[in-house]
Write an enzyme that holds these catalytic residues in place. Structure first.
Site, mmCIF file in Angstrom:
data_model
loop_
_atom_site.group_PDB
_atom_site.id
_atom_site.type_symbol
_atom_site.label_atom_id
_atom_site.label_comp_id
_atom_site.label_asym_id
_atom_site.label_seq_id
_atom_site.Cartn_x
_atom_site.Cartn_y
_atom_site.Cartn_z
ATOM 1 C CG ASP A 1 19.127 -44.607 27.133
ATOM 2 O OD1 ASP A 1 18.976 -44.308 25.938
ATOM 3 O OD2 ASP A 1 18.226 -44.444 27.986
ATOM 4 C CB SER A 2 20.099 -46.535 21.835
ATOM 5 O OG SER A 2 21.187 -45.705 21.485
ATOM 6 C CG ASP B 1 21.021 -40.917 26.494
ATOM 7 O OD1 ASP B 1 20.504 -39.820 26.756
ATOM 8 O OD2 ASP B 1 20.522 -41.730 25.679
ATOM 9 C CE LYS C 1 19.646 -38.366 24.089
ATOM 10 N NZ LYS C 1 18.572 -39.050 24.820
ATOM 11 C CD GLU D 1 14.359 -41.105 27.547
ATOM 12 O OE1 GLU D 1 13.301 -41.474 28.094
ATOM 13 O OE2 GLU D 1 15.034 -41.846 26.802
ATOM 14 C CD GLU E 1 13.439 -41.612 20.253
ATOM 15 O OE1 GLU E 1 14.147 -41.166 21.168
ATOM 16 O OE2 GLU E 1 13.411 -42.814 19.924
HETATM 17 O O1 KIV Z 1 19.751 -43.418 23.201
HETATM 18 C C1 KIV Z 1 19.699 -42.935 22.066
HETATM 19 O O2 KIV Z 1 20.288 -43.437 21.099
HETATM 20 C C2 KIV Z 1 18.892 -41.750 21.879
HETATM 21 C C3 KIV Z 1 18.668 -41.292 20.475
HETATM 22 C C4 KIV Z 1 17.632 -42.122 19.850
HETATM 23 C C5 KIV Z 1 18.361 -39.856 20.406
HETATM 24 O O3 KIV Z 1 18.411 -41.190 22.813
#
Ligand code: KIV
Length: 274
Positions: free
Chosen positions: A53-54, A92, A122, A124, A191
């Site tokens: 989600d980055s 994510d 993935k 959180e 992280e």
């Molecule tokens: O969204 C992302 O890029 C991440 C990484 C920093 C692990 O969650």
């Protein structure tokens, strides 16, 4: 990463990640958000490609990851899935699409697999999201957990702060990591975490830890690709720039503009003269 027999893996699967931990072999993950970069990282042999989600702060110009939606993620997940021949594709789950209930989380995860072509998701959180991990793995979708500094909670964590410091922190994070493992996650991202705490969690878990700003004691590492490539004007202290693409691209764009203005481009070689 190679199979135990020494032959190259044609497609990285969850069991390869598990077996790598058993062999003490580190695994690699990079973020990817589009077809051309995903193809390059896949060809380079990166084991897992994460559509993080980055994408929000790195590609879409948001100040952080919080505004990103599942609808925004899907085209990026699709592009990366189309490019990946070998890598395991992890999507994510963005903020707001899984916290409310296991049903909400499962519906979002199914979209990532069905519409995006992802191999795993993935999200959180620790113990509090274990019902979600159970629901998603129960439906046949592999899950990667994410502990330590969790960007979607940056408002409650008080900004980008290293986690795992202070009394009880190691115990709390280890409990969360074990809970994710017991719920069925096959790996967990750690992280911005104190390196000794990350190393301790790595020792305790039978599943892989993937560190980002969590020291060398993890089972693998992940980086945001723009940080690795020197694409931005800022990157975190824990990232290493293996290239300087940002300044190279700026120089290329300036040279192109100068040549267009002077008439040096296109030259006769770049023109169809008949
Ligand atoms: O969204 C992302 O890029 C991440 C990484 C920093 C692990 O969650």
């Amino acid at each position: 990463m190679s199979t135990p027999k020494g032959s190259d893996i044609t497609r990285v699967r969850v069991h390869h990640i598990r077996e790598a931990k058993e062999r003490g072999e580190r695994v690699t993950m990079l973020t990817a958000y589009d077809f051309p970069t995903a193809r390059i990282f896949d060809a380079a042999g990166i084991d897992m490609l994460l559509i993080g989600d980055s994408v929000g702060d790195n590609i879409l110009g948001h100040p952080n990851t919080l505004p990103v939606t599942v609808d925004e993620m899907i085209p990026h997940v699709r592009a990366v899935s189309r490019a990946a021949q070998r890598a395991l594709v992890v999507a994510d789950l963005p903020f707001g699409c899984y916290e409310a209930s296991p049903e909400q989380a499962l519906a979002s995860a199914v979209r990532m697999v069905k519409e995006g072509g992802a191999n795993a998701v993935k999200f959180e959180g620790g113990e509090r999201v274990t019902p979600q991990v159970r629901a998603i793995t129960g439906a046949g979708i592999p899950v990667v957990g994410h502990l330590g500094f969790t960007p979607q909670s940056e408002n409650i964590l008080g900004g980008k702060r290293v986690q795992g410091r202070g009394p009880g922190a190691e115990e709390r994070l280890t409990k969360d990591a074990v809970a994710l493992q017991e719920a069925g996650a096959f790996a967990v991202v750690l992280e911005m975490m104190s390196a000794p705490v990350a190393a301790h969690i790595t020792e305790v878990l039978t599943i892989s830890t993937i560190g980002i700003g969590a020291g060398v004691g993890c089972d693998g590492q992940v980086l945001v690709w723009l940080d690795l490539a020197g694409m931005g004007d800022w990157s975190p202290r824990f990232a290493k720039q293996y290239a300087h693409l940002g300044s190279d691209l700026e120089a290329a764009a300036k040279e192109y503009a100068a040549e267009v203005k002077s008439g040096a481009f296109p030259s006769p070689e770049q023109s169809y003269l008949q």
